[in-house]
Design a protein around this motif. Structure first.
Motif, PDB file in Angstrom:
ATOM      1  N   ARG A   1      19.242  -0.511 -19.467  1.00 41.37           N
ATOM      2  CA  ARG A   1      18.665  -0.113 -20.693  1.00 41.37           C
ATOM      3  C   ARG A   1      18.275   1.277 -20.750  1.00 41.37           C
ATOM      4  O   ARG A   1      18.481   1.984 -19.897  1.00 41.37           O
ATOM      5  CB  ARG A   1      17.344  -0.784 -21.069  1.00 41.37           C
ATOM      6  CG  ARG A   1      16.299  -0.498 -20.066  1.00 41.37           C
ATOM      7  CD  ARG A   1      14.846  -1.260 -20.392  1.00 41.37           C
ATOM      8  NE  ARG A   1      13.793  -1.196 -19.246  1.00 41.37           N
ATOM      9  CZ  ARG A   1      13.432  -1.787 -18.353  1.00 41.37           C
ATOM     10  NH1 ARG A   1      14.136  -2.918 -18.130  1.00 41.37           N
ATOM     11  NH2 ARG A   1      12.506  -1.412 -17.438  1.00 41.37           N
ATOM     12  N   TRP A   2      17.700   1.753 -22.118  1.00 45.34           N
ATOM     13  CA  TRP A   2      17.485   3.193 -22.139  1.00 45.34           C
ATOM     14  C   TRP A   2      15.942   3.355 -22.351  1.00 45.34           C
ATOM     15  O   TRP A   2      15.655   2.374 -23.253  1.00 45.34           O
ATOM     16  CB  TRP A   2      18.260   3.765 -23.425  1.00 45.34           C
ATOM     17  CG  TRP A   2      19.519   3.879 -23.356  1.00 45.34           C
ATOM     18  CD1 TRP A   2      20.620   3.044 -23.938  1.00 45.34           C
ATOM     19  CD2 TRP A   2      20.678   4.807 -22.937  1.00 45.34           C
ATOM     20  NE1 TRP A   2      21.783   3.353 -23.769  1.00 45.34           N
ATOM     21  CE2 TRP A   2      21.948   4.687 -23.146  1.00 45.34           C
ATOM     22  CE3 TRP A   2      20.219   6.210 -22.246  1.00 45.34           C
ATOM     23  CZ2 TRP A   2      23.056   5.419 -22.856  1.00 45.34           C
ATOM     24  CZ3 TRP A   2      21.288   6.862 -21.971  1.00 45.34           C
ATOM     25  CH2 TRP A   2      22.585   6.678 -22.138  1.00 45.34           C
ATOM     26  N   GLU A   3      15.330   4.316 -21.819  1.00 41.11           N
ATOM     27  CA  GLU A   3      13.967   4.209 -21.978  1.00 41.11           C
ATOM     28  C   GLU A   3      13.529   5.751 -22.488  1.00 41.11           C
ATOM     29  O   GLU A   3      13.763   6.825 -21.948  1.00 41.11           O
ATOM     30  CB  GLU A   3      13.016   3.971 -20.722  1.00 41.11           C
ATOM     31  CG  GLU A   3      13.385   2.536 -20.143  1.00 41.11           C
ATOM     32  CD  GLU A   3      12.648   2.292 -18.858  1.00 41.11           C
ATOM     33  OE1 GLU A   3      12.033   3.418 -18.418  1.00 41.11           O
ATOM     34  OE2 GLU A   3      12.607   1.343 -18.384  1.00 41.11           O
ATOM     35  N   LYS A   4      12.711   5.705 -23.812  1.00 41.44           N
ATOM     36  CA  LYS A   4      12.495   6.946 -24.343  1.00 41.44           C
ATOM     37  C   LYS A   4      11.644   7.677 -23.364  1.00 41.44           C
ATOM     38  O   LYS A   4      10.676   7.308 -22.624  1.00 41.44           O
ATOM     39  CB  LYS A   4      11.643   6.380 -25.683  1.00 41.44           C
ATOM     40  CG  LYS A   4      11.287   7.712 -26.597  1.00 41.44           C
ATOM     41  CD  LYS A   4      12.507   8.135 -27.291  1.00 41.44           C
ATOM     42  CE  LYS A   4      12.171   9.127 -28.338  1.00 41.44           C
ATOM     43  NZ  LYS A   4      11.725  10.577 -27.769  1.00 41.44           N
ATOM     44  N   VAL A   5      11.980   8.945 -23.512  1.00 42.83           N
ATOM     45  CA  VAL A   5      11.074  10.132 -22.912  1.00 42.83           C
ATOM     46  C   VAL A   5      10.630  10.967 -23.820  1.00 42.83           C
ATOM     47  O   VAL A   5      11.236  11.313 -25.002  1.00 42.83           O
ATOM     48  CB  VAL A   5      11.889  10.827 -21.762  1.00 42.83           C
ATOM     49  CG1 VAL A   5      11.313  11.968 -21.073  1.00 42.83           C
ATOM     50  CG2 VAL A   5      12.589   9.822 -20.740  1.00 42.83           C
ATOM     51  N   ASP A   6       9.497  11.524 -23.466  1.00 39.30           N
ATOM     52  CA  ASP A   6       8.829  12.596 -24.433  1.00 39.30           C
ATOM     53  C   ASP A   6       9.671  13.863 -24.361  1.00 39.30           C
ATOM     54  O   ASP A   6       9.911  14.652 -23.509  1.00 39.30           O
ATOM     55  CB  ASP A   6       7.354  12.822 -23.842  1.00 39.30           C
ATOM     56  CG  ASP A   6       6.685  14.061 -24.778  1.00 39.30           C
ATOM     57  OD1 ASP A   6       7.047  14.276 -25.931  1.00 39.30           O
ATOM     58  OD2 ASP A   6       5.646  14.355 -24.389  1.00 39.30           O
ATOM     59  N   SER A   7      10.208  14.174 -25.736  1.00 41.25           N
ATOM     60  CA  SER A   7      11.111  15.174 -26.052  1.00 41.25           C
ATOM     61  C   SER A   7      10.657  16.389 -25.462  1.00 41.25           C
ATOM     62  O   SER A   7      11.438  17.516 -25.099  1.00 41.25           O
ATOM     63  CB  SER A   7      11.793  14.959 -27.359  1.00 41.25           C
ATOM     64  OG  SER A   7      10.847  15.321 -28.140  1.00 41.25           O
ATOM     65  N   SER A   8       9.218  16.708 -25.625  1.00 43.08           N
ATOM     66  CA  SER A   8       8.668  18.027 -25.411  1.00 43.08           C
ATOM     67  C   SER A   8       8.986  18.236 -23.848  1.00 43.08           C
ATOM     68  O   SER A   8       8.624  19.458 -23.542  1.00 43.08           O
ATOM     69  CB  SER A   8       7.178  18.212 -25.843  1.00 43.08           C
ATOM     70  OG  SER A   8       6.415  16.975 -25.166  1.00 43.08           O
ATOM     71  N   SER A   9       9.351  17.363 -22.899  1.00 43.22           N
ATOM     72  CA  SER A   9       9.192  17.694 -21.742  1.00 43.22           C
ATOM     73  C   SER A   9      10.634  18.178 -20.984  1.00 43.22           C
ATOM     74  O   SER A   9      10.669  18.489 -19.876  1.00 43.22           O
ATOM     75  CB  SER A   9       9.051  16.195 -20.756  1.00 43.22           C
ATOM     76  OG  SER A   9      10.238  15.376 -21.018  1.00 43.22           O
ATOM     77  N   PHE A  10      11.553  18.179 -22.224  1.00 43.87           N
ATOM     78  CA  PHE A  10      12.794  18.921 -21.938  1.00 43.87           C
ATOM     79  C   PHE A  10      12.702  20.345 -22.104  1.00 43.87           C
ATOM     80  O   PHE A  10      12.830  20.782 -23.202  1.00 43.87           O
ATOM     81  CB  PHE A  10      13.844  18.258 -22.538  1.00 43.87           C
ATOM     82  CG  PHE A  10      14.115  16.899 -22.290  1.00 43.87           C
ATOM     83  CD1 PHE A  10      14.250  16.033 -20.818  1.00 43.87           C
ATOM     84  CD2 PHE A  10      14.033  16.107 -23.344  1.00 43.87           C
ATOM     85  CE1 PHE A  10      14.237  14.854 -20.863  1.00 43.87           C
ATOM     86  CE2 PHE A  10      14.235  14.403 -23.328  1.00 43.87           C
ATOM     87  CZ  PHE A  10      14.421  13.885 -21.942  1.00 43.87           C
ATOM     88  N   LYS A  11      12.971  21.001 -21.078  1.00 40.73           N
ATOM     89  CA  LYS A  11      12.894  22.483 -20.973  1.00 40.73           C
ATOM     90  C   LYS A  11      14.263  23.199 -21.030  1.00 40.73           C
ATOM     91  O   LYS A  11      14.245  24.453 -21.192  1.00 40.73           O
ATOM     92  CB  LYS A  11      12.101  22.979 -19.942  1.00 40.73           C
ATOM     93  CG  LYS A  11      10.763  22.458 -19.664  1.00 40.73           C
ATOM     94  CD  LYS A  11      10.029  22.476 -20.960  1.00 40.73           C
ATOM     95  CE  LYS A  11       8.341  22.174 -20.759  1.00 40.73           C
ATOM     96  NZ  LYS A  11       7.740  22.048 -22.060  1.00 40.73           N
TER      97      LYS A  11
END
Length: 416
Positions: free
Chosen positions: A66-76
């Motif tokens: 499955r795909w699990e959502k990650v907080d997009s602000s954590s991607f630098k």
């Protein structure tokens, strides 16, 4: 937020596992000037919210991936900058990381004329879906240039299942495709493109450009003979292989966008809806280009009349319906068979949609995953009547030489 792992998500993951390709899509854009870095970075970040699966991570080692959502602000590192072409080239052959996200990233080569490379995980979508993403990115960028506070209030988060295509056909059509069109998806002749046997390899991308005047001549040839660009390119591919391999019975795997069967093309999702079909051809020593074109056109037209690509979709749907993921992995590990020579016609990049406000594009092209030996794939894209061929491979200098020679042959076969 959890996203279901669809059939082609799993297959693309396994393609890397079993060394078919590294499941990344690529786009290269060369500008005639400079692009706004702030607007570009903001537009890329916004795409993670518009297409939420892009800011997710893939969890594979469980009963049902499955795909699990990650907080997009954590991607630098969604956008990196470089002033060095060698660093840009290294980025072009790098990969997204499905286990951590994000599933898209970009690099801007800053110079008097900027270049942009965008990578996306092929598990997310096919080339047609990737084009939709690129058009979205351009729209966001152009709107941000007009208004730095621009926001968007819709999501690209619809149904990603291949059943959106399967449900367009009744049981009879699917049964006929399964029973009588088996050679479409696996009846290939086992051929190898010449490759070195050296074990030390590095990923590389080679391109060959057909300029506007030549491409317009090819289009005129197609119009006069009522054939397609795909037919003519496939013809030139066959004739080049004939000279390289010195064999008259040849086979090429051809990608098919199954969206052609959808009544409503706007599925509001990035997904994989591409099948492959096997084209087999016998060339005779005295065949002219016109002769070969007719053979290719007849073969492809026959496939189109019989729902081209449906056999592959029915088979793969049955495989995942009858067996669980763990069993499918074992089946593919023990019996993974893919044609070793293929072609994908990604088609036209619409210059009215692929445009960054205020900066002209010299050329743009997209292509698929980096192949592992012995697999070889020719990709083609056109932008503003410039056609670009690409071949990407984990290989060495000898492989580069072989591919460059192939491009010369391919070019010489195309209509003048």
């Amino acid at each position: 937020m959890i996203f279901k792992s669809e059939i082609f998500d799993k297959l693309q993951f396994l393609f890397e596992t079993y060394k078919f390709n590294d499941h990344n899509l690529h786009c290269i854009i060369h500008f005639d000037g400079n692009i706004n870095k702030i607007a570009l970075k903001k537009a890329l970040a916004m795409t993670l919210d518009v297409v939420p699966i892009l800011s997710s991570k893939y969890v594979e080692n469980i009963k049902e991936p499955r795909w699990e959502k990650v907080d997009s602000s954590s991607f630098k590192d969604i956008l990196t900058f470089t002033n060095t072409k060698s660093e840009f080239d290294t980025f072009m052959t790098s990969r997204t990381n499905e286990a951590t996200g994000p599933q898209v990233k970009a690099c801007l080569l800053s110079s008097t004329k900027d270049s942009l490379c965008i990578l996306m995980n092929h598990m997310i979508c096919d080339a047609a879906g990737f084009k939709d993403y690129l058009y979205l990115l351009c729209s966001l960028y152009s709107n941000l240039l007009k208004n730095s506070d621009y926001t968007i209030n819709y999501l690209l988060n619809g149904n990603r299942s291949i059943n959106v295509v399967n449900k367009q056909f009744n049981f009879k059509d699917k049964f006929k495709a399964l029973m009588f069109q088996g050679k479409e998806s696996n009846g290939f002749i086992n051929l190898n493109f010449p490759m070195s046997t050296a074990k030390e390899v590095q990923p590389f991308i080679l391109t060959h450009e057909i300029p506007q005047d030549r491409f317009l001549s090819i289009k005129k040839y197609c119009k006069n003979r009522k054939v397609t660009i795909n037919d003519v390119t496939l013809t030139a591919f066959y004739r080049a292989l004939y000279k390289i391999l010195n064999k008259n019975r040849l086979s090429i795997s051809v990608a098919v966008d199954m969206r052609k069967y959808l009544k409503n093309k706007n599925i509001n999702a990035l997904t994989n809806l591409s099948a492959t079909v096997i084209s087999n051809l016998t060339l005779e020593p005295n065949d002219t280009f016109d002769d070969t074109t007719k053979k290719v056109n007849d073969d492809m037209n026959l496939k189109k009349k019989n729902f081209i690509g449906l056999n592959a979709f029915v088979k793969i749907s049955l495989l995942f319906k009858l067996f669980n993921y763990k069993h499918v992995k074992k089946l593919l590990k023990n019996g993974f068979k893919n044609p070793q020579i293929g072609m994908t016609n990604i088609g036209i990049l619409d210059s009215k949609k692929l445009c960054f406000k205020g900066t002209q594009i010299i050329n743009a092209y997209t292509f698929g995953s980096m192949k592992y030996k012995p697999y070889f794939q020719l990709a083609l894209t056109s932008y503003n009547n410039i056609m670009t061929f690409t071949v990407n491979l984990y290989g060495n200098s000898k492989d580069k030489e072989n591919i460059e020679n192939f491009f010369i042959l391919l070019d010489s076969e195309l209509p003048k």
